[in-house]
Design a protein around this motif. Structure first.
Motif, PDB file in Angstrom:
ATOM      1  N   ASP A  90     -48.540  13.261   9.528  1.00 58.45           N
ATOM      2  CA  ASP A  90     -49.816  13.811   9.061  1.00 58.45           C
ATOM      3  C   ASP A  90     -49.869  13.809   7.539  1.00 58.45           C
ATOM      4  O   ASP A  90     -50.904  13.486   6.958  1.00 58.45           O
ATOM      5  N   VAL A  91     -48.751  14.202   6.905  1.00 59.04           N
ATOM      6  CA  VAL A  91     -48.686  14.230   5.445  1.00 59.04           C
ATOM      7  C   VAL A  91     -47.309  13.722   5.016  1.00 59.04           C
ATOM      8  O   VAL A  91     -46.294  14.068   5.633  1.00 59.04           O
ATOM      9  N   LEU A  92     -47.294  12.926   3.957  1.00 57.36           N
ATOM     10  CA  LEU A  92     -46.051  12.487   3.326  1.00 57.36           C
ATOM     11  C   LEU A  92     -46.026  13.036   1.907  1.00 57.36           C
ATOM     12  O   LEU A  92     -46.991  12.872   1.150  1.00 57.36           O
ATOM     13  N   TYR A  93     -44.931  13.687   1.549  1.00 58.10           N
ATOM     14  CA  TYR A  93     -44.760  14.222   0.204  1.00 58.10           C
ATOM     15  C   TYR A  93     -43.719  13.385  -0.532  1.00 58.10           C
ATOM     16  O   TYR A  93     -42.648  13.097   0.006  1.00 58.10           O
ATOM     17  N   LEU A  94     -44.028  13.019  -1.756  1.00 57.73           N
ATOM     18  CA  LEU A  94     -43.094  12.287  -2.608  1.00 57.73           C
ATOM     19  C   LEU A  94     -42.598  13.232  -3.700  1.00 57.73           C
ATOM     20  O   LEU A  94     -43.388  13.744  -4.494  1.00 57.73           O
ATOM     21  N   GLY A  95     -41.292  13.461  -3.720  1.00 56.26           N
ATOM     22  CA  GLY A  95     -40.694  14.313  -4.734  1.00 56.26           C
ATOM     23  C   GLY A  95     -39.590  13.572  -5.458  1.00 56.26           C
ATOM     24  O   GLY A  95     -39.488  12.355  -5.394  1.00 56.26           O
ATOM     25  N   GLY A  96     -38.730  14.328  -6.140  1.00 58.47           N
ATOM     26  CA  GLY A  96     -37.666  13.712  -6.922  1.00 58.47           C
ATOM     27  C   GLY A  96     -38.145  13.310  -8.299  1.00 58.47           C
ATOM     28  O   GLY A  96     -39.349  13.147  -8.541  1.00 58.47           O
ATOM     29  N   GLY A  97     -37.206  13.136  -9.209  1.00 64.53           N
ATOM     30  CA  GLY A  97     -37.554  12.859 -10.599  1.00 64.53           C
ATOM     31  C   GLY A  97     -38.362  11.602 -10.802  1.00 64.53           C
ATOM     32  O   GLY A  97     -39.239  11.553 -11.679  1.00 64.53           O
ATOM     33  N   ASN A  98     -38.121  10.566  -9.989  1.00 66.11           N
ATOM     34  CA  ASN A  98     -38.834   9.308 -10.194  1.00 66.11           C
ATOM     35  C   ASN A  98     -40.235   9.286  -9.592  1.00 66.11           C
ATOM     36  O   ASN A  98     -40.973   8.325  -9.800  1.00 66.11           O
ATOM     37  N   GLY A 123     -35.074   9.435  -6.474  1.00 70.86           N
ATOM     38  CA  GLY A 123     -34.179   9.797  -7.563  1.00 70.86           C
ATOM     39  C   GLY A 123     -33.151   8.709  -7.768  1.00 70.86           C
ATOM     40  O   GLY A 123     -33.487   7.535  -7.818  1.00 70.86           O
ATOM     41  N   THR A 124     -31.882   9.107  -7.860  1.00 68.28           N
ATOM     42  CA  THR A 124     -30.820   8.108  -7.942  1.00 68.28           C
ATOM     43  C   THR A 124     -30.914   7.165  -6.756  1.00 68.28           C
ATOM     44  O   THR A 124     -30.762   5.949  -6.876  1.00 68.28           O
ATOM     45  N   GLY A 125     -31.153   7.726  -5.582  1.00 67.87           N
ATOM     46  CA  GLY A 125     -31.436   6.965  -4.375  1.00 67.87           C
ATOM     47  C   GLY A 125     -32.670   7.541  -3.726  1.00 67.87           C
ATOM     48  O   GLY A 125     -33.568   8.053  -4.395  1.00 67.87           O
ATOM     49  N   LEU A 126     -32.718   7.466  -2.405  1.00 68.47           N
ATOM     50  CA  LEU A 126     -33.847   8.013  -1.656  1.00 68.47           C
ATOM     51  C   LEU A 126     -33.355   9.106  -0.729  1.00 68.47           C
ATOM     52  O   LEU A 126     -32.390   8.912   0.012  1.00 68.47           O
ATOM     53  N   GLY A 127     -34.018  10.254  -0.770  1.00 75.06           N
ATOM     54  CA  GLY A 127     -33.744  11.318   0.179  1.00 75.06           C
ATOM     55  C   GLY A 127     -34.877  11.421   1.172  1.00 75.06           C
ATOM     56  O   GLY A 127     -36.020  11.067   0.865  1.00 75.06           O
ATOM     57  N   SER A 128     -34.585  11.906   2.377  1.00 77.52           N
ATOM     58  CA  SER A 128     -35.625  11.990   3.397  1.00 77.52           C
ATOM     59  C   SER A 128     -35.446  13.232   4.254  1.00 77.52           C
ATOM     60  O   SER A 128     -34.329  13.682   4.499  1.00 77.52           O
ATOM     61  N   ALA A 129     -36.579  13.779   4.689  1.00 83.21           N
ATOM     62  CA  ALA A 129     -36.577  14.936   5.585  1.00 83.21           C
ATOM     63  C   ALA A 129     -37.846  14.895   6.422  1.00 83.21           C
ATOM     64  O   ALA A 129     -38.901  14.466   5.945  1.00 83.21           O
ATOM     65  N   GLU A 189     -31.081   9.728   7.867  1.00 89.06           N
ATOM     66  CA  GLU A 189     -30.550   9.192   6.618  1.00 89.06           C
ATOM     67  C   GLU A 189     -31.211   7.846   6.346  1.00 89.06           C
ATOM     68  O   GLU A 189     -30.588   6.776   6.416  1.00 89.06           O
ATOM     69  N   LEU A 190     -32.516   7.918   6.043  1.00 93.96           N
ATOM     70  CA  LEU A 190     -33.314   6.711   5.849  1.00 93.96           C
ATOM     71  C   LEU A 190     -32.780   5.866   4.696  1.00 93.96           C
ATOM     72  O   LEU A 190     -32.916   4.638   4.690  1.00 93.96           O
ATOM     73  N   ALA A 191     -32.154   6.511   3.736  1.00 93.19           N
ATOM     74  CA  ALA A 191     -31.656   5.814   2.546  1.00 93.19           C
ATOM     75  C   ALA A 191     -30.719   4.664   2.893  1.00 93.19           C
ATOM     76  O   ALA A 191     -30.653   3.666   2.170  1.00 93.19           O
ATOM     77  N   GLN A 192     -30.001   4.776   3.996  1.00 94.72           N
ATOM     78  CA  GLN A 192     -28.995   3.775   4.348  1.00 94.72           C
ATOM     79  C   GLN A 192     -29.530   2.684   5.269  1.00 94.72           C
ATOM     80  O   GLN A 192     -28.799   1.773   5.649  1.00 94.72           O
ATOM     81  N   HIS A 193     -30.812   2.759   5.609  1.00 92.52           N
ATOM     82  CA  HIS A 193     -31.394   1.788   6.539  1.00 92.52           C
ATOM     83  C   HIS A 193     -31.906   0.571   5.770  1.00 92.52           C
ATOM     84  O   HIS A 193     -32.467   0.709   4.686  1.00 92.52           O
TER      85      HIS A 193
END
Length: 253
Positions: free
Chosen positions: A206-214, A141-147, A159-163
């Motif tokens: 095992d699985v990576l999901y990509l979400g967010g508006g972009n 999105g505006t940046g990257l979120g991670s979970a 907080e992968l966005a800051q790495h």
């Protein structure tokens, strides 16, 4: 004679309703969920106000949600680190104003309802994951979120966005919205693929999901265990915050 479908419809009408709010760096979204986690109405969206201090956000949320149906409780996803209902970081907003802000308590007072708050990517993950194996959610999105989730349970927040990922640029810098607008679509997509390779080497998910508006702007072929998901999960995942087993195990991670 009432049918099973009649009973299900009645349960959806009489069970607890959840006001689910997704706070993003670009937009604020909200809907009300029935007692099975489905949206009773289409989500509403308004641009995120800037500067976005706590009082400004709360006023915007009150206005956004005013037309929605009645509800019994509130779930909110926030783009930062949340611990014990308080904001630890708010990288897209006024960091000083948000530091240690008791957002959960403020939301509860605003709506006069019990409230629960978690990182926005983690809530989106709750609306997506299958609950088996190691599952990773990245929101573009505006940046990257991670979970990160292990067998359906939330891992300590990353907080992968800051790495840093490349030449001192963080993940936010590398694949965030500013980078998408600064580069041609093919180059931005190559950056997304590079990010995926790095995250896979770090976590071996095992699985990576990509979400967010972009995520809608992805035009390249993705690895077999990477899936683009609906952005509505940022709303529907809020239902899962009221699962007591999950809440008490994941709240302060």
């Amino acid at each position: 004679m009432k049918s099973a479908m009649d009973d299900q419809a009645l349960a959806r009408q009489t069970g607890p309703r959840t006001l689910a709010i997704d706070v993003g760096g670009t937009g604020l979204k909200a809907s009300v969920l029935d007692n099975a986690g489905g949206m009773l109405v289409n989500r509403l969206r308004v641009p995120t106000p800037y500067p976005c201090r706590p009082d400004i956000l709360l006023a915007a949320l009150a206005e956004l949600t005013a037309p929605l149906p009645t509800f019994d409780r509130v779930s909110i996803g926030f783009p930062g680190v949340i611990r014990g209902g308080r904001v630890i970081t708010a990288p897209h907003f006024d960091t000083k104003a948000w530091r240690d802000f008791a957002l959960e308590a403020a939301i509860s007072r605003l709506f006069d309802k019990p409230a629960r708050v978690l990182n926005d990517a983690e809530i989106q993950g709750l609306g997506i994951i299958a609950g088996r194996g190691l599952e990773v959610v990245l929101t573009l999105g505006t940046g990257l979120g991670s979970a990160v989730f292990a067998d359906g349970m939330l891992a300590p927040h990353l907080e992968l966005a800051q790495h840093p990922i490349s030449k001192g640029a963080t993940y936010n810098d590398y694949v965030g919205d500013a980078a998408r607008h600064a580069h041609r679509p093919k180059k931005w997509n190559r950056r997304v693929l590079k990010m995926i390779r790095i995250v896979e080497s770090l976590l071996h998910y095992d699985v990576l999901y990509l979400g967010g508006g972009n995520s809608a702007n992805i035009i390249v072929d993705l690895p077999h265990n990477v899936r683009v998901t609906s952005n509505d999960a940022g709303i529907t995942g809020g239902f899962c915050l009221w699962n007591e087993a999950f809440w008490h195990s994941g709240r302060d991670k």
